[in-house]
Design a protein around this motif. Sequence first.
Motif, PDB file in Angstrom:
ATOM      1  N   TYR A 462      27.348 -53.558  23.325  1.00 52.02           N
ATOM      2  CA  TYR A 462      26.645 -52.871  22.239  1.00 52.02           C
ATOM      3  C   TYR A 462      25.477 -52.123  22.868  1.00 52.02           C
ATOM      4  N   GLU A 467      22.657 -52.894  16.449  1.00 50.51           N
ATOM      5  CA  GLU A 467      23.248 -51.549  16.392  1.00 50.51           C
ATOM      6  C   GLU A 467      24.759 -51.687  16.238  1.00 50.51           C
ATOM      7  N   LEU A 507      20.748 -40.774  17.478  1.00 50.00           N
ATOM      8  CA  LEU A 507      21.111 -42.060  18.071  1.00 50.00           C
ATOM      9  C   LEU A 507      20.334 -42.304  19.359  1.00 50.00           C
ATOM     10  N   ARG A 510      16.755 -43.018  18.889  1.00 51.10           N
ATOM     11  CA  ARG A 510      16.541 -44.353  18.328  1.00 51.10           C
ATOM     12  C   ARG A 510      16.672 -45.443  19.393  1.00 51.10           C
ATOM     13  N   ILE A 511      17.682 -45.328  20.249  1.00 53.11           N
ATOM     14  CA  ILE A 511      17.940 -46.407  21.222  1.00 53.11           C
ATOM     15  C   ILE A 511      17.448 -46.073  22.629  1.00 53.11           C
ATOM     16  N   LYS A 604      29.822 -47.829  21.490  1.00 59.70           N
ATOM     17  CA  LYS A 604      29.565 -47.147  20.220  1.00 59.70           C
ATOM     18  C   LYS A 604      30.607 -46.053  20.014  1.00 59.70           C
TER      19      LYS A 604
END
Length: 641
Positions: A462, A467, A507, A510-511, A604
Motif C-alpha cells: 500500500y 490509503e 494523490l 497527499r502521500i 494503487k
Amino acid sequence: MTNIAEELLYTTKLLRMEWGEDLAQFRSLTFRKSIKDKVQAGVCWYPVQLNKIKWTFSDQLVIEVSVKEALSNHGFHSGKSISLFSNAEENDIQTTFLNGVVNNVKGNVMTLSLNTERLPDWVGEGGIGVNLMFDDTTYKVMTSAMESVTASENNRLAHLKEVILGHKKPYFLARETGSAGLLNAGQNKALELIEQAKDLAIVHGPPGTGKTTTLIQAIVSATQIYDQVLVCAPSNAAVDLLVERMGDENLEVLRIGHPARIDDKIIQRTLDAKILAHPSYKAYKKLRKEAEEYRRKANKFKRNFGHAEREKRKMHYNEAGKCQAEARQLYDYMTHSILDSCQVIACTLVGAASNLLKGKTFQVVFLDEAAQGLEPATWIPIMKAQKVVFAGDHCQLPPTIKSREAAKGLQNTLFEKAITNQPEAAQILSVQYRMAEAIMGFSNIAFYNNKLIAAANTQKHYLAEGEATLAFIDTAGSGFLEFKDRETLSISNKEEAFMLLTLLKDLLKRIGKNNSENQAWQVGLIAPYSAQVRLLKEMVAMDSEWIFLKQLDQNLTISTVDGFQGQERDIILISLTRSNEQGEIGFLADTRRMNVALTRAKRKLIVLGDSATIGNNGFYQSFLDFVHAKGAYHSVYEFME
C-alpha cells in the motif's frame, strides 16, 4: 476431432492472409508517397542529424541519428529493418541508400547498425533520412516451418504435433524429482511436471506468480541432466531477460541473433563476443590480415605487365585464397566449439531457424511467453525438440495480428491449443507476489477461477496506512466525451486525460513523491488508445499545470497496454477513454488486454471511465459490480471543484 493436416493447412492459409495484409498496409503507407507523407505515417525519419559513428567489437558499423522533435507515433523499434538514404530535395526519389537494422529508439534519437564497413561520403552531405523497410524473411521462415510440420510423418515431430494438438495423450515418467528451496509448492509442482514429462509440459503463469523464476529453475535442472537445451521467446526483449537471468545462475549461455537486436547488457554472450574471446581468434585475425596483404600486393600490378609480373600476381592471389580458406576453416572451428561448449542456446522463435542450428536437436526446448507467439513461429523451435516446455498465460496479451480475418484463427495460439487439449500437462502458478489483494481480486475472478492467492508480502503493498489500493472513478454524466481522429481513427478524451492527471497530482501531493525509504514511487499511466497516450504525454510535457508530474521524469511511464506487458509499477492509473451515447467500446472489448492493464499495479490502481458506456458489456458490468462490492466505486463529481 479435426484432421491435423487440415488444421495445419488452415493455419498456413491464415498466415499467408496475414502476410498479405501486413504488406498491403505497409505499401499503403509508403508506395509513391512523398517523404513528408511517410514522416506523417510514421515510416520515415527526415531530415536526421548524424550524431555519432562507432564500430562494435565485431566490426559492425553503428551510427546514432536524431530528429529535431520526437515523433509521437512511428513504427521504428529494435530489430526493424531500415534503409538510410540521401536525396537532394524533399520529394525526390532517394538517390542512394544503405540497409541496416534499428538497435534502439529513445525519444528523438535512434541507433542503427548498417550493412557496410565504411560510411559513404554522401552521409556527410546532408539531406539524409531513415525509411522503415518491409522484411518478409520472417513470413518465409514461418511458412516453411508450417510446410515441414504438416508433412512430418513417423518421427518425433509428428508425435509432438499429435500431442500438442490433442490427438495423442502426453506421457509422464513416474520418478522421484527434486525441488528448489526458493520456490513455493505450486512452483515446485511445475518443476516436477517438467522433469516427469516425456513429451509436453505447460507452466501457466498468471501475473506476478513468478513464472520466469520457475522457468529459470527448470532450465537449471535440465542442464544438470542434459548437455544442452534450447530456450526461446517471441521477442528479443523477452529472450534477453531470460539470458540475463540465466547468467545470474552461472549458466553458460549462447545468445543467437543479430547483434543489433540484442541488449548491450548481454552482448558478451553473443557468438561474435565469444569468438573474440576464443583462444584461436588471434590466429584467425592474423590469417585475415595476411590474406588482405596478399590481395593488396596483387592489386598493385597494372594492366600492362609481363609474364613474370602476371605469375607474381597469380601467386599473391593464390596465397590470399589459401589464407582466406584457412581463416574460414578456423572460424568454423571456433563457431562449432562455442556451440558445443554452451549449456543453453537462446534465441527468438524465428531465430531458431538460424543456420547455426541446422541439423541440431535438443532433449528439451523451453518456450517462454508462448501465449504471445504466433503458432507458425512457435513450431520453428519445436521442430528441433524431443520434449517441449511451454510457459505463459493465454489470459494476457495475444500476438499482434494485422488482418482481422486472420486474427479469428491466429489469435488462438499453440500455447492455448495445448493447454486446452492437454490440461493434465499443465500446472498453474497460484501464489502471486505483486498486487495487493484488492487489486488482484477482479482478474482472479474473471480469468483465473479464483485460484490465485495473494502472498503474505502483498499485505504491505500500500502507499500509506489507510490509503485504499483500488478505486474506480465514474465519469458518467460529466460530459467527458471521446473524440475520434479522422486520419488515424484513434480515440482520445481530453477531459478524461485532464482528470487522470489531476487525480495523480492530488494523490502524490497527499502521500508524497517518495516512499518511506526515500525512493521515488514508480508510476504508470495506461490508455488503450494511442491517441490518448499521445494526448497525456503532450499535456505533461507542455502544460505548466503538470510541472509537478513532469518532475517525476523517468519514474513516470505513459503508454498503451502493450507497452506495459510484463512490467509493474507502484501506482497505475488507467484511462478507459471511451464515452459515447451508443455504448460502443471498440478496443476495450479485448478483455485479455484489459487483464494486463488491471494487473500492473503493486500498491494503487485507479481506473477512470464512463460506466454508462462500458456497462453494456458483461465483462465491464462485472467489474463495476466488483468495485461496488469492495467500496471502491466513486463518482468523478467527488473530485471536481
